[in-house]
Scaffold this motif. Sequence first.
Motif, short mmCIF file in Angstrom:
data_model
loop_
_atom_site.label_atom_id
_atom_site.label_comp_id
_atom_site.label_asym_id
_atom_site.label_seq_id
_atom_site.Cartn_x
_atom_site.Cartn_y
_atom_site.Cartn_z
N VAL B 93 0.70 -1.24 0.05
CA VAL B 93 0.09 -0.20 0.09
C VAL B 93 1.00 1.15 0.07
O VAL B 93 0.51 2.32 -0.61
CB VAL B 93 -0.97 -0.10 1.34
N ILE B 94 2.15 1.07 0.65
CA ILE B 94 2.86 2.40 0.79
C ILE B 94 3.10 2.92 -0.51
O ILE B 94 3.41 3.91 -0.93
CB ILE B 94 4.02 2.04 1.63
N GLU B 95 3.74 1.96 -1.43
CA GLU B 95 4.30 2.55 -2.53
C GLU B 95 3.02 2.50 -3.60
O GLU B 95 3.16 3.83 -4.42
CB GLU B 95 5.30 1.40 -3.29
N ASP B 96 2.07 1.91 -3.57
CA ASP B 96 0.97 2.00 -4.35
C ASP B 96 0.18 3.00 -4.20
O ASP B 96 -0.21 3.67 -5.17
CB ASP B 96 -0.02 0.83 -3.92
N ARG B 97 0.34 3.83 -3.20
CA ARG B 97 -0.75 4.97 -2.73
C ARG B 97 0.25 6.16 -3.32
O ARG B 97 -0.51 7.17 -3.81
CB ARG B 97 -0.51 4.99 -1.34
N HIS B 98 1.47 6.07 -3.56
CA HIS B 98 2.12 7.46 -3.98
C HIS B 98 2.67 7.40 -5.50
O HIS B 98 2.78 8.29 -6.13
CB HIS B 98 3.20 7.76 -3.39
N ALA B 99 2.76 5.87 -5.95
CA ALA B 99 3.16 5.70 -7.24
C ALA B 99 2.80 4.29 -8.00
O ALA B 99 3.56 3.76 -8.79
CB ALA B 99 4.78 5.60 -7.40
N ALA B 170 -3.77 -0.06 8.15
CA ALA B 170 -3.78 1.09 9.19
C ALA B 170 -2.48 1.28 9.42
O ALA B 170 -1.84 2.58 9.46
CB ALA B 170 -4.49 0.91 10.27
N LEU B 171 -1.49 0.42 9.62
CA LEU B 171 -0.11 0.56 10.15
C LEU B 171 0.76 1.14 8.67
O LEU B 171 1.48 1.91 9.01
CB LEU B 171 0.55 -0.59 10.38
N ALA B 172 0.26 0.69 7.54
CA ALA B 172 1.04 1.03 6.29
C ALA B 172 0.72 2.46 5.90
O ALA B 172 1.60 3.10 5.64
CB ALA B 172 0.47 0.19 5.10
N TRP B 173 -0.60 2.87 6.21
CA TRP B 173 -0.96 4.14 5.86
C TRP B 173 -0.51 5.06 6.84
O TRP B 173 0.20 6.50 6.60
CB TRP B 173 -2.44 4.37 6.11
N SER B 177 6.34 4.43 5.33
CA SER B 177 7.45 4.02 4.90
C SER B 177 7.80 2.61 4.72
O SER B 177 7.58 2.10 6.00
CB SER B 177 8.53 5.24 5.43
N SER B 178 8.25 1.94 4.04
CA SER B 178 8.54 0.51 3.83
C SER B 178 9.47 0.06 5.35
O SER B 178 9.18 -0.80 5.92
CB SER B 178 9.20 -0.04 2.71
N GLN B 179 10.56 1.10 5.44
CA GLN B 179 11.32 0.64 6.48
C GLN B 179 10.66 0.78 7.87
O GLN B 179 10.94 -0.36 8.85
CB GLN B 179 12.42 1.83 6.59
N TYR B 181 7.58 0.35 8.45
CA TYR B 181 6.50 -0.89 8.41
C TYR B 181 7.23 -1.98 8.94
O TYR B 181 6.86 -2.79 9.58
CB TYR B 181 5.78 -0.95 7.13
N HIS B 182 8.54 -2.21 8.28
CA HIS B 182 9.22 -3.44 8.80
C HIS B 182 9.57 -3.36 10.32
O HIS B 182 9.55 -4.36 10.87
CB HIS B 182 10.58 -3.44 7.73
N ALA B 183 9.96 -2.47 10.71
CA ALA B 183 10.18 -1.94 12.20
C ALA B 183 8.92 -2.34 13.15
O ALA B 183 9.04 -3.16 13.81
CB ALA B 183 10.45 -0.61 12.60
N VAL B 184 7.67 -1.84 12.61
CA VAL B 184 6.38 -2.23 13.34
C VAL B 184 6.21 -3.64 13.15
O VAL B 184 5.81 -4.43 14.22
CB VAL B 184 5.46 -1.50 12.87
N MET B 185 6.58 -4.43 12.11
CA MET B 185 6.32 -5.86 11.96
C MET B 185 7.29 -6.37 13.13
O MET B 185 6.81 -7.40 13.64
CB MET B 185 6.75 -6.26 10.57
N SER B 186 8.57 -6.08 13.06
CA SER B 186 9.42 -6.80 14.05
C SER B 186 8.95 -6.70 15.44
O SER B 186 9.31 -7.41 16.25
CB SER B 186 10.74 -6.61 13.76
#
Lengths: 323, 272
Positions: B93-99, B170-173, B177-179, B181-186
């Motif tokens: 969603v992060i990339e899809d939303r901006h590009a 919600a977290l992606a929005w 930023s992918s980084q 989101y990765h942090a939140v994932m871990s």
Amino acid sequence: MRGPFMAHEVQTSPHLSVDGLVVRFGKRTALDGVSFDVHRGEIFGLLGPNGSGKSTTFHVLTGLLGAASGQVRLDGVAIEPTERALRRQMGVVFQAAGLDPHLTCRENLRCAARLHRVPSSDREPRIDELLDFAELSDRGHERVKTLSGGMKRRLEIARALVHRPRLLVLDEPTVGLDEASFERTWERLLALRQREGVTLLLTTHRPEEAARCDRLALLDQGKVLAIDTPEKFKAAISGDIITLVGKAPDELAEVLLSRFSLTARRTDEGVVVVVDRGHEWIPRLVEALPYGRLSSVSLKRPSMADVFLKLSGRTLFDLPGSV
Amino acid sequence: MSHFAQKIAHNFADDLATVSVLWQRDLLRFLRQPSRLVGALMQPLVFWFVIGGGLASTFRFGAEPGVGYMQYFFPGIVVMMVLFASIFGTITVIEDRHAGFLQSVLVAPGSRTAVVIGKSLGVSSVGLLQATAFLLLAPVGGFGFAQIDWLVLASFLVVGAVGLSSFGFALAWLTDSSQAYHAVMSILLLPMWILSGAMFPPSDDHPVLQTLMHYNPMSYMVSGVRHALHASDINGASWTTLSGSLTIDFIWVFVFAAFSVAAATILIHRRR
């Protein structure tokens, strides 16, 4: 230079009217009271360098970004850019295409047609028509990720047209395209305006693109510097532009000042002077300088880039070392 | 039809179109990417056999005699598949939303709420497809198809999947930023799964972990799935649920899903 569609125009209120848009990102003011009117059937350009506010204006008008204040009117009626009514009438072409690379061209157009509720009976004929418009009829069943940059851009414009919008808003429609693709894109846009009377609002930082617009708003640091036709803008700059390239540009500039009383400007391209009757100046300048001092001399009429430079004191391109 | 009713009908049709386009698109994308398909089916097997098999010899369940670790771990793997599908389905969603594609959905007439619902249903469906494929191995895990309460299983999985995918959205929005989101994932999503009872049950010996597990909505999803798989145990006793009541477990999962959909909807309406 107006398209033929304008000749039949009778309504007086502008198609789209933007009044006093203000956008802030924290302490930074990205848009500082941007106002302009776009008439029906017109190609209106927002010209400015990166950070001038043209993309921010695009994002506000397409409802992707909220403005702190300001008003937008469509056919004289105030409308929130977030309202569906505006989105139903507007086609949007993004700089990074709004396409899914894993779906085929046809599937992408089908998604767009469904999102805009193109009647199902009209959907497939419309998709055929748009693939033809994008010159991708033979690639309809190929995935978007296999297309070249130019093809993606064509498909992106086709996607934005799926619901026959009256207003097409384009963010840097030709960025990254080579000369030939640039020309083809513009042929296509002009044909579209001619045929369907679509109004075009686009952002650009390319002077040659700006020159194709009917009217332009020059944006700098979140403000509109001036609005006029490219012809009038260019006519306001008198004289020709001579660019001298050679060794020791600073000394060259000094020589021009001391010997000819010409105030030169240093740019990335070389030492630039603006003079009347440039063709008469060139032999004098070349003769005055020792052999080998210059590697090239060029003469050109002012472009929209020169207009922008004159009005804002800034270049359209973010080149280090430029004025 | 009055003007107002007509307007409502138009808006509803726009929203329905948005939901169905986004829903179908995620399914189509999943089926289009063979690497994702293979990965999605292989990864749980690897987890189950390697981690499950590895821990099988060291774990002993005093409370649940007769249950091997591989069997204990099975419901946790099912929930993990839904969680992973939610993460991988929403990080895009992060990339899809901006590009990407999502930009063109956002400027189409459908509402942003419809975007959340469509995306969430698409991602949930992908997770549920994967979970279903893995559930075909239930007899290998020691759960005969006949003993499974499919209705309870489907209820927990579907509502849980909608919850996790909306939570991911919600977290992606929010992170954008992918980084990040990765942090939140871990630090959030994976620990939530580990502390869901998927890998080990709550124990009085570790009161802090036990408390965390009791306030973790994913624990109730795992508990519900485990109960549904054990519905009529061979030994006659069904697995006790985390809260002691299947209904209360379900309420936990349902409230989590409602909260996540609401959070995603609120976030997507912010225009910064």
